[in-house]
Every structure is written in C-alpha cells, then in structure tokens.
Design a protein around this motif. Structure first.
Motif, short mmCIF file in Angstrom:
data_model
loop_
_atom_site.label_atom_id
_atom_site.label_comp_id
_atom_site.label_asym_id
_atom_site.label_seq_id
_atom_site.Cartn_x
_atom_site.Cartn_y
_atom_site.Cartn_z
N MET A 1 -12.09 6.86 -4.32
CA MET A 1 -10.79 6.21 -4.43
C MET A 1 -9.77 6.86 -3.51
SD MET A 1 -10.68 5.47 -8.53
CE MET A 1 -8.96 5.05 -8.54
N MET A 2 -9.81 8.19 -3.41
CA MET A 2 -8.87 8.88 -2.52
C MET A 2 -9.13 8.53 -1.06
SD MET A 2 -8.47 12.67 -4.01
CE MET A 2 -8.37 12.96 -5.75
N LEU B 1 -6.79 2.81 3.74
CA LEU B 1 -5.82 1.73 3.62
C LEU B 1 -4.46 2.15 4.16
CD1 LEU B 1 -6.45 0.00 0.19
CD2 LEU B 1 -6.44 -1.07 2.42
N LEU B 2 -4.05 3.35 3.85
CA LEU B 2 -2.76 3.86 4.34
C LEU B 2 -2.76 3.98 5.86
CD1 LEU B 2 0.01 4.95 3.45
CD2 LEU B 2 -1.00 7.22 3.43
N CYS C 1 2.85 1.55 -3.43
CA CYS C 1 2.02 2.01 -4.56
C CYS C 1 1.75 3.51 -4.47
CB CYS C 1 0.72 1.24 -4.61
SG CYS C 1 0.90 -0.48 -5.09
N GLY C 2 1.46 4.00 -3.28
CA GLY C 2 1.24 5.43 -3.11
C GLY C 2 2.50 6.24 -3.37
N TYR D 1 -7.98 4.92 -0.37
CA TYR D 1 -6.53 4.82 -0.22
C TYR D 1 -6.08 5.41 1.11
CZ TYR D 1 -1.56 5.15 -0.71
OH TYR D 1 -0.23 5.03 -0.47
N VAL E 1 0.84 -1.20 0.00
CA VAL E 1 0.00 0.00 0.00
C VAL E 1 0.87 1.25 0.00
CG1 VAL E 1 -1.64 1.32 1.40
CG2 VAL E 1 -1.98 -1.11 1.07
#
Length: 187
Positions: free
Chosen positions: A169-170, A176-177, A122-123, A173, A119
């Motif tokens: 989506m933001m 998830l972060l 990817c960011g 993420y 995660v």
C-alpha cells in the motif's frame, strides 16, 4: 472548460478558508492541552512537550495567517469587482459570426485534472490527522506483524501477508503520488 485565473484564485481562497477553519477546529483541543500541560501537570513537562507545544502553536499561527490573507483577498476582490453590465444580444447571424471568430481566436483549452489533487489531498489529510505518529509510518507493517505473532497459534503466513500488504500500500501510494505530481507539472 477552464476557469479564468481570477476565479481560480477565488476558489483557492475559499478552500483555504474552509479547510483552515476545519483544521483549526480539529486541532484546537490538542493545542490547548499541550500548551496548558506545564500548569496542569508540571511533573510531566519536559523539553519534548515544549517542542510539541511550539510546533502546534506555529502550525496554528501559519494556518491563521493563511486564512487572514485569503479573507483579505476575497474582501479586496469583492470591493474591486464592478457590477455586471447588461449587453444587448446580437442577432442570430451576428451571434454566429462572433462565436466563430472567438472560437478561432481562442487558445486551446486545457482541462483541469482532478485525480492528482485527490491523491495529494488524501495523503495530506492522512499526514495531518496522524500528527507525530507519522514517524512510525515506515515501520508500522513490521510492528503489526510482530504484534500478530504474540498469540502463539498464529500461522506464519499472517505476519508475512501483513508486511506485504502494508508495504504494498505504501509503494502504491508513492507511485500514485509520483504520477500525480508529474501530471500536474505537465499541465
């Protein structure tokens, strides 16, 4: 099964070398263009382009410095590590006894989590690859929704769905972060 700290440091050094090399290969053309802009097109040179040149050169210098330290670390570890010595294999009963005693004496093993690093990685790749355009990331769904309404015959739900999906989506993420960092800190 966890790796010893020396092996983890060696893997980290190799990762820094590999990722740093790929990153420098990726950004070198844009750094050269940014730095050579005053000589190539002096009328387009401004304070903003000078700032971008300094940031690009600083980023390249920090990457090269990290790669140099990783290389020295690997070189030092290789020179310091002794040759592996062969030990005689104990008999079956001795082997079982030594296995049981090491199993009882060994601390509880923790497994390394991979998903938090995926995660975060990817960011980080998205942020590095977008460069200065990362400033537009918070308003990107609004901009795309505004661009979709320019054709005139677009239904109203298209712009709303673009905004909902983009910000969804933001937010996904970001959640998830948050959980990835929380999982890494718990370990």
């Amino acid at each position: 099964m966890t790796q010893p700290p020396a092996t983890q440091k060696q893997v980290l050094s190799w990762m820094i070398l590999i990722v740093g090399t790929l990153l420098l290969l990726y950004i070198t053309p844009s750094i050269l263009i940014t730095v050579l802009l005053p000589f190539w097109k002096p009328e387009d040179f401004s304070a903003v382009s000078a700032m971008f040149a300094l940031v690009a050169l600083g980023f390249a210098a920090v990457t090269a410095w990290a790669m140099k330290r990783s290389y020295r670390s690997l070189k030092y570890r290789k020179a310091k590590s002794p040759a592996p010595a062969k030990t005689p294999v104990p008999a079956a009963s001795e082997k079982e006894a030594s296995f049981l005693s090491t199993k009882e004496a060994a601390p509880t093993e923790t497994k390394t989590l991979i998903w938090p690093w995926l995660v975060i990685g990817c960011g980080a790749l998205l942020l590095i690859s977008s460069g200065p355009a990362v400033v537009m990331l918070p308003i990107a769904p609004l901009f795309l929704a505004a661009m979709s309404t320019d054709s005139g015959n677009t239904p109203a739900y298209v712009s709303v769905s673009i905004v909902m999906i983009g910000y969804g989506m933001m937010i996904a993420y970001a959640v998830l972060l948050f959980f990835a960092v929380k999982a890494l800190r718990a370990r």
